[in-house]
Design a protein around this motif. Structure first.
Motif, PDB file in Angstrom:
ATOM      1  N   PHE A 197      38.709  24.877  31.986  1.00  0.00           N
ATOM      2  CA  PHE A 197      37.377  24.639  32.545  1.00  0.00           C
ATOM      3  C   PHE A 197      37.153  25.382  33.866  1.00  0.00           C
ATOM      4  CE2 PHE A 197      34.161  22.108  34.766  1.00  0.00           C
ATOM      5  CZ  PHE A 197      33.117  22.266  33.868  1.00  0.00           C
ATOM      6  N   PRO A 198      38.110  25.405  34.796  1.00  0.00           N
ATOM      7  CA  PRO A 198      37.888  26.177  36.030  1.00  0.00           C
ATOM      8  C   PRO A 198      37.622  27.659  35.761  1.00  0.00           C
ATOM      9  CG  PRO A 198      39.748  24.714  36.304  1.00  0.00           C
ATOM     10  CD  PRO A 198      39.356  24.656  34.861  1.00  0.00           C
ATOM     11  N   VAL A 199      38.281  28.225  34.781  1.00  0.00           N
ATOM     12  CA  VAL A 199      38.059  29.632  34.442  1.00  0.00           C
ATOM     13  C   VAL A 199      36.650  29.819  33.884  1.00  0.00           C
ATOM     14  CG1 VAL A 199      38.825  31.548  32.988  1.00  0.00           C
ATOM     15  CG2 VAL A 199      40.506  30.028  34.029  1.00  0.00           C
ATOM     16  N   LEU A 200      36.200  28.861  33.087  1.00  0.00           N
ATOM     17  CA  LEU A 200      34.856  28.945  32.523  1.00  0.00           C
ATOM     18  C   LEU A 200      33.788  28.830  33.606  1.00  0.00           C
ATOM     19  CD1 LEU A 200      35.393  26.751  29.336  1.00  0.00           C
ATOM     20  CD2 LEU A 200      35.324  29.246  29.481  1.00  0.00           C
ATOM     21  N   GLU A 201      34.131  28.194  34.728  1.00  0.00           N
ATOM     22  CA  GLU A 201      33.204  28.111  35.855  1.00  0.00           C
ATOM     23  C   GLU A 201      33.224  29.374  36.709  1.00  0.00           C
ATOM     24  OE1 GLU A 201      34.571  24.588  37.867  1.00  0.00           O
ATOM     25  OE2 GLU A 201      32.952  23.405  36.982  1.00  0.00           O
ATOM     26  N   GLY A 202      34.139  30.289  36.421  1.00  0.00           N
ATOM     27  CA  GLY A 202      34.217  31.540  37.167  1.00  0.00           C
ATOM     28  C   GLY A 202      35.253  31.529  38.277  1.00  0.00           C
ATOM     29  N   LYS A 203      36.039  30.477  38.381  1.00  0.00           N
ATOM     30  CA  LYS A 203      37.067  30.429  39.417  1.00  0.00           C
ATOM     31  C   LYS A 203      38.230  31.342  39.032  1.00  0.00           C
ATOM     32  CE  LYS A 203      35.992  25.770  40.902  1.00  0.00           C
ATOM     33  NZ  LYS A 203      36.488  24.394  41.047  1.00  0.00           N
ATOM     34  N   VAL A 204      38.859  31.915  40.047  1.00  0.00           N
ATOM     35  CA  VAL A 204      39.956  32.852  39.833  1.00  0.00           C
ATOM     36  C   VAL A 204      41.108  32.441  40.744  1.00  0.00           C
ATOM     37  CG1 VAL A 204      40.671  35.270  39.977  1.00  0.00           C
ATOM     38  CG2 VAL A 204      38.342  34.695  39.298  1.00  0.00           C
ATOM     39  N   ILE A 205      42.317  32.506  40.239  1.00  0.00           N
ATOM     40  CA  ILE A 205      43.501  32.217  41.038  1.00  0.00           C
ATOM     41  C   ILE A 205      43.770  33.417  41.937  1.00  0.00           C
ATOM     42  CG2 ILE A 205      45.985  31.826  40.970  1.00  0.00           C
ATOM     43  CD1 ILE A 205      45.588  30.414  38.311  1.00  0.00           C
ATOM     44  N   GLU A 206      43.994  33.140  43.221  1.00  0.00           N
ATOM     45  CA  GLU A 206      44.315  34.227  44.140  1.00  0.00           C
ATOM     46  C   GLU A 206      45.729  34.714  43.836  1.00  0.00           C
ATOM     47  OE1 GLU A 206      45.015  35.075  48.844  1.00  0.00           O
ATOM     48  OE2 GLU A 206      43.870  33.326  48.256  1.00  0.00           O
ATOM     49  N   GLN A 207      45.848  36.006  43.648  1.00  0.00           N
ATOM     50  CA  GLN A 207      47.138  36.604  43.320  1.00  0.00           C
ATOM     51  C   GLN A 207      47.734  37.201  44.585  1.00  0.00           C
ATOM     52  OE1 GLN A 207      46.371  39.319  40.144  1.00  0.00           O
ATOM     53  NE2 GLN A 207      45.834  37.701  38.730  1.00  0.00           N
ATOM     54  N   HIS A 208      48.753  36.547  45.091  1.00  0.00           N
ATOM     55  CA  HIS A 208      49.350  36.943  46.364  1.00  0.00           C
ATOM     56  C   HIS A 208      49.886  38.370  46.335  1.00  0.00           C
ATOM     57  CE1 HIS A 208      51.483  36.640  50.120  1.00  0.00           C
ATOM     58  NE2 HIS A 208      52.586  37.021  49.516  1.00  0.00           N
ATOM     59  N   ASP A 209      50.481  38.777  45.227  1.00  0.00           N
ATOM     60  CA  ASP A 209      51.066  40.121  45.178  1.00  0.00           C
ATOM     61  C   ASP A 209      49.999  41.203  45.254  1.00  0.00           C
ATOM     62  OD1 ASP A 209      50.189  39.315  42.671  1.00  0.00           O
ATOM     63  OD2 ASP A 209      51.691  40.462  41.597  1.00  0.00           O
ATOM     64  N   ILE A 210      48.813  40.943  44.682  1.00  0.00           N
ATOM     65  CA  ILE A 210      47.723  41.924  44.759  1.00  0.00           C
ATOM     66  C   ILE A 210      47.205  42.021  46.192  1.00  0.00           C
ATOM     67  CG2 ILE A 210      45.409  42.508  43.933  1.00  0.00           C
ATOM     68  CD1 ILE A 210      47.607  42.794  41.807  1.00  0.00           C
ATOM     69  N   ALA A 211      47.012  40.862  46.835  1.00  0.00           N
ATOM     70  CA  ALA A 211      46.552  40.867  48.228  1.00  0.00           C
ATOM     71  C   ALA A 211      47.575  41.543  49.125  1.00  0.00           C
ATOM     72  CB  ALA A 211      46.290  39.434  48.683  1.00  0.00           C
ATOM     73  N   GLN A 212      48.841  41.292  48.887  1.00  0.00           N
ATOM     74  CA  GLN A 212      49.921  41.908  49.672  1.00  0.00           C
ATOM     75  C   GLN A 212      49.912  43.423  49.470  1.00  0.00           C
ATOM     76  OE1 GLN A 212      51.813  39.745  51.360  1.00  0.00           O
ATOM     77  NE2 GLN A 212      53.237  41.151  52.294  1.00  0.00           N
ATOM     78  N   TRP A 213      49.721  43.872  48.243  1.00  0.00           N
ATOM     79  CA  TRP A 213      49.717  45.311  47.965  1.00  0.00           C
ATOM     80  C   TRP A 213      48.546  45.988  48.665  1.00  0.00           C
ATOM     81  CZ3 TRP A 213      45.977  48.286  45.606  1.00  0.00           C
ATOM     82  CH2 TRP A 213      46.334  49.608  45.395  1.00  0.00           C
ATOM     83  N   GLU A 214      47.377  45.351  48.630  1.00  0.00           N
ATOM     84  CA  GLU A 214      46.211  45.963  49.273  1.00  0.00           C
ATOM     85  C   GLU A 214      46.442  46.146  50.767  1.00  0.00           C
ATOM     86  OE1 GLU A 214      43.054  43.329  48.145  1.00  0.00           O
ATOM     87  OE2 GLU A 214      42.693  44.396  46.266  1.00  0.00           O
ATOM     88  N   GLY A 215      47.065  45.157  51.391  1.00  0.00           N
ATOM     89  CA  GLY A 215      47.351  45.276  52.814  1.00  0.00           C
ATOM     90  C   GLY A 215      48.389  46.336  53.108  1.00  0.00           C
ATOM     91  N   MET A 216      49.417  46.417  52.279  1.00  0.00           N
ATOM     92  CA  MET A 216      50.487  47.389  52.500  1.00  0.00           C
ATOM     93  C   MET A 216      50.033  48.817  52.189  1.00  0.00           C
ATOM     94  SD  MET A 216      53.692  45.206  50.993  1.00  0.00           S
ATOM     95  CE  MET A 216      54.776  46.606  50.932  1.00  0.00           C
ATOM     96  N   SER A 217      49.117  48.979  51.275  1.00  0.00           N
ATOM     97  CA  SER A 217      48.728  50.326  50.872  1.00  0.00           C
ATOM     98  C   SER A 217      47.622  50.909  51.746  1.00  0.00           C
ATOM     99  CB  SER A 217      48.275  50.322  49.418  1.00  0.00           C
ATOM    100  OG  SER A 217      47.066  49.590  49.286  1.00  0.00           O
ATOM    101  N   LYS A 218      47.033  50.126  52.642  1.00  0.00           N
ATOM    102  CA  LYS A 218      45.939  50.613  53.474  1.00  0.00           C
ATOM    103  C   LYS A 218      46.368  51.815  54.304  1.00  0.00           C
ATOM    104  CE  LYS A 218      42.483  49.452  56.868  1.00  0.00           C
ATOM    105  NZ  LYS A 218      42.164  50.823  56.931  1.00  0.00           N
ATOM    106  N   GLU A 219      47.550  51.741  54.884  1.00  0.00           N
ATOM    107  CA  GLU A 219      48.036  52.853  55.700  1.00  0.00           C
ATOM    108  C   GLU A 219      48.194  54.119  54.853  1.00  0.00           C
ATOM    109  OE1 GLU A 219      51.667  53.818  58.801  1.00  0.00           O
ATOM    110  OE2 GLU A 219      51.712  51.991  57.620  1.00  0.00           O
ATOM    111  N   ILE A 220      48.668  53.960  53.629  1.00  0.00           N
ATOM    112  CA  ILE A 220      48.841  55.105  52.738  1.00  0.00           C
ATOM    113  C   ILE A 220      47.493  55.705  52.353  1.00  0.00           C
ATOM    114  CG2 ILE A 220      49.652  55.782  50.439  1.00  0.00           C
ATOM    115  CD1 ILE A 220      51.854  53.662  50.784  1.00  0.00           C
ATOM    116  N   VAL A 221      46.537  54.846  52.023  1.00  0.00           N
ATOM    117  CA  VAL A 221      45.201  55.316  51.648  1.00  0.00           C
ATOM    118  C   VAL A 221      44.550  56.049  52.815  1.00  0.00           C
ATOM    119  CG1 VAL A 221      42.894  54.551  50.996  1.00  0.00           C
ATOM    120  CG2 VAL A 221      44.894  53.560  49.881  1.00  0.00           C
TER     121      VAL A 221
END
Length: 87
Positions: A27-51
């Motif tokens: 039901f939460p997924v059907l409402e549009g809720k999404v689980i925060e994925q820590h590894d994706i957030a971590q990657w975005e922060g770590m890759s900023k310097e590279i980008v």
């Protein structure tokens, strides 16, 4: 051809129960809720310097101050393979 609904009733009930449980569980997924994925957030922060480095210098960085040492070796190996494949 006669269909005996008394024999089908338990199977239909199980299918309906499975659908009801699945809808309740997801039901939460059907409402549009999404689980925060820590590894994706971590990657975005770590890759900023590279980008930022790629945008500024138009080449691959060989070092970053935001990653641990093992990633340096992996990035360096990737850089070498990429460079050799372009020759």
């Amino acid at each position: 051809m006669n269909i005996d609904f008394k024999k089908l009733l338990p199977h239909l009930l199980v299918v309906l129960a499975f659908i009801a449980i699945s809808l309740a569980y997801f039901f939460p997924v059907l409402e549009g809720k999404v689980i925060e994925q820590h590894d994706i957030a971590q990657w975005e922060g770590m890759s900023k310097e590279i980008v930022d480095f790629r945008e500024k210098y138009k080449e691959e960085p060989l070092w970053t101050r935001s990653m641990f040492e093992e990633c340096l070796h992996i990035r360096f190996q990737f850089f070498i393979l990429r460079t050799l494949s372009n020759m």
